[in-house]
Design a protein around this motif. Sequence first.
Motif, PDB file in Angstrom:
ATOM      1  N   GLU A 115      69.398  18.750  15.299  1.00 34.81           N
ATOM      2  CA  GLU A 115      68.745  20.049  15.125  1.00 34.81           C
ATOM      3  C   GLU A 115      68.637  20.826  16.432  1.00 34.81           C
ATOM      4  N   VAL A 116      68.529  20.132  17.553  1.00 36.32           N
ATOM      5  CA  VAL A 116      68.375  20.783  18.862  1.00 36.32           C
ATOM      6  C   VAL A 116      69.236  20.038  19.873  1.00 36.32           C
ATOM      7  N   GLY A 117      69.920  20.795  20.722  1.00 39.41           N
ATOM      8  CA  GLY A 117      70.687  20.200  21.811  1.00 39.41           C
ATOM      9  C   GLY A 117      70.228  20.755  23.141  1.00 39.41           C
ATOM     10  N   LEU A 118      69.787  19.880  24.034  1.00 38.92           N
ATOM     11  CA  LEU A 118      69.312  20.300  25.354  1.00 38.92           C
ATOM     12  C   LEU A 118      70.441  20.160  26.369  1.00 38.92           C
ATOM     13  N   VAL A 119      70.659  21.206  27.138  1.00 33.61           N
ATOM     14  CA  VAL A 119      71.735  21.233  28.131  1.00 33.61           C
ATOM     15  C   VAL A 119      71.120  21.482  29.503  1.00 33.61           C
ATOM     16  N   ARG A 120      71.430  20.582  30.468  1.00 38.46           N
ATOM     17  CA  ARG A 120      70.935  20.738  31.833  1.00 38.46           C
ATOM     18  C   ARG A 120      72.100  21.123  32.746  1.00 38.46           C
ATOM     19  N   LEU A 121      71.831  22.070  33.636  1.00 41.52           N
ATOM     20  CA  LEU A 121      72.864  22.600  34.511  1.00 41.52           C
ATOM     21  C   LEU A 121      72.649  22.151  35.954  1.00 41.52           C
ATOM     22  N   ARG A 122      73.711  22.294  36.724  1.00 40.42           N
ATOM     23  CA  ARG A 122      73.642  22.007  38.154  1.00 40.42           C
ATOM     24  C   ARG A 122      72.636  22.944  38.809  1.00 40.42           C
ATOM     25  N   ARG A 123      71.902  22.418  39.810  1.00 41.39           N
ATOM     26  CA  ARG A 123      70.920  23.230  40.508  1.00 41.39           C
ATOM     27  C   ARG A 123      71.602  24.442  41.148  1.00 41.39           C
ATOM     28  N   GLY A 124      71.039  25.600  40.922  1.00 43.06           N
ATOM     29  CA  GLY A 124      71.605  26.817  41.475  1.00 43.06           C
ATOM     30  C   GLY A 124      72.647  27.477  40.596  1.00 43.06           C
ATOM     31  N   ALA A 125      72.928  26.904  39.433  1.00 46.55           N
ATOM     32  CA  ALA A 125      73.936  27.476  38.539  1.00 46.55           C
ATOM     33  C   ALA A 125      73.432  28.778  37.936  1.00 46.55           C
ATOM     34  N   ASP A 126      74.369  29.667  37.635  1.00 53.83           N
ATOM     35  CA  ASP A 126      74.047  30.939  36.974  1.00 53.83           C
ATOM     36  C   ASP A 126      73.895  30.665  35.481  1.00 53.83           C
ATOM     37  N   VAL A 127      72.647  30.588  35.015  1.00 54.56           N
ATOM     38  CA  VAL A 127      72.382  30.210  33.634  1.00 54.56           C
ATOM     39  C   VAL A 127      72.999  31.226  32.662  1.00 54.56           C
ATOM     40  N   ALA A 128      72.849  32.514  32.974  1.00 55.54           N
ATOM     41  CA  ALA A 128      73.380  33.541  32.079  1.00 55.54           C
ATOM     42  C   ALA A 128      74.895  33.460  31.986  1.00 55.54           C
ATOM     43  N   ALA A 129      75.562  33.172  33.102  1.00 57.98           N
ATOM     44  CA  ALA A 129      77.021  33.082  33.080  1.00 57.98           C
ATOM     45  C   ALA A 129      77.486  31.882  32.269  1.00 57.98           C
ATOM     46  N   VAL A 130      76.811  30.741  32.443  1.00 61.23           N
ATOM     47  CA  VAL A 130      77.174  29.544  31.672  1.00 61.23           C
ATOM     48  C   VAL A 130      76.910  29.787  30.190  1.00 61.23           C
ATOM     49  N   GLN A 131      75.796  30.446  29.870  1.00 60.13           N
ATOM     50  CA  GLN A 131      75.494  30.750  28.476  1.00 60.13           C
ATOM     51  C   GLN A 131      76.595  31.612  27.859  1.00 60.13           C
ATOM     52  N   ALA A 132      77.017  32.645  28.572  1.00 62.49           N
ATOM     53  CA  ALA A 132      78.069  33.523  28.051  1.00 62.49           C
ATOM     54  C   ALA A 132      79.379  32.764  27.877  1.00 62.49           C
ATOM     55  N   ARG A 133      79.671  31.870  28.803  1.00 64.17           N
ATOM     56  CA  ARG A 133      80.911  31.095  28.729  1.00 64.17           C
ATOM     57  C   ARG A 133      80.894  30.143  27.530  1.00 64.17           C
TER      58      ARG A 133
END
Length: 395
Positions: free
Chosen positions: A223-241
């Motif tokens: 039902e839910v998937g949690l995604v963790r990104l590298r420190r300093g990553a552009d969250v909005a850019a990864v989301q769009a990608r």
Amino acid sequence: MNPLAWLRGWWGSRRIPLAWLLLTRQPVRLAVALAGISFAGILMFMQFGFRDGLFDASVTIHKLFDADLVLISPRSSSSVSMAGFPRRRLVQTLADPEVTGVTPVHWSLLLWRNPQTRATRSILTLGFEPTDPLFTDPGLAARARVLSERGRVLFDELSRPEFGPVAQWFKQGRTVESEISGKRIRVGGLVSLGTSFGADGNLLTSSETFLQLMPNTPPGSIEVGLVRLRRGADVAAVQARLRRELPSDVQVLTKAGFIAFEQDYWRSSTSIGFIFSLGAAMGFVVGCVIVYQILYSDVSDHLPEYATLMAMGYRLTHLLGVVAREGLLLAILGYIPAFAAGQGLYLVVRNATNLPVAMDTSRATLVFSLILVMCMGSAALAMRRLGDADPAEIF
């Protein structure tokens, strides 16, 4: 400088607090006015507090997740109606170089049986791999080890008492067993999460135990998937990608977007927000009526005095300023007890419901602004009575 001349000049420059004297001339009328304003303020405080507390409580769990991005099904409407999506979509996000880890989460409301009264009640149950990060609380990892044993759960000690004295029994060293959806489970530990508007209590369990409790769950569905990104990553850019790369059977949200998703449901898809806002508006209207009646009566009773002042050379604008200052004084004096009572009532509500209802600067400012508008608007309406203060007609 002649001290006597200075004293005469200072005394002559002093303004007589006419607005205050007019208000305090009849203490009973002033008390009634302040009681009405305070009542309106308390009503607005409670309505806005319930509304904002509802929105804050609806995302109690959402705020705790250790995630930068959250994957959910487009068919999900809220935390009380979460739809599943293929788990492989979450695995696919690992192909992005900015993604450092993921946590699949099962999310559902299940029936918990009170071990004392045997009554059943819905409780929010989250299933995850005990070795995966779930919440930002660093102490959860140690407590989650017990979930590796099948049939074990972590019980939220902040759950409402209707679920039974689970936390009390566990702290006493007793073995606490109960049933979920007719299947036997054992409490292996406690966590402190907090209730939400959609769920009165919470349970954490392993994915294996969750699927045992929910055998009809489609294989490979979460039902839910949690995604963790590298420190300093552009969250909005990864989301769009990820939105471009993943199929349309999954929705990619930021953590803030996931919180807004839940709050928007309660704000726009239910009538609760409207009801609380309407209650605050009714308090505002009641206060306007009370203040207007008080100020109108005060102006009417002192109309000969106002006419005398006009005959002495005072301009109408000066007299209008007196009424305006009366409205300002009423707003300040009526707000103080409303604020104090609001603080006390918020404490009572928190203790009784565990909802996060508390005074904050924005709400305190909003209610004071509304009380000020209420009093000044009523004063403006009452000022029209001064137009009748014609010395030639009154005397």
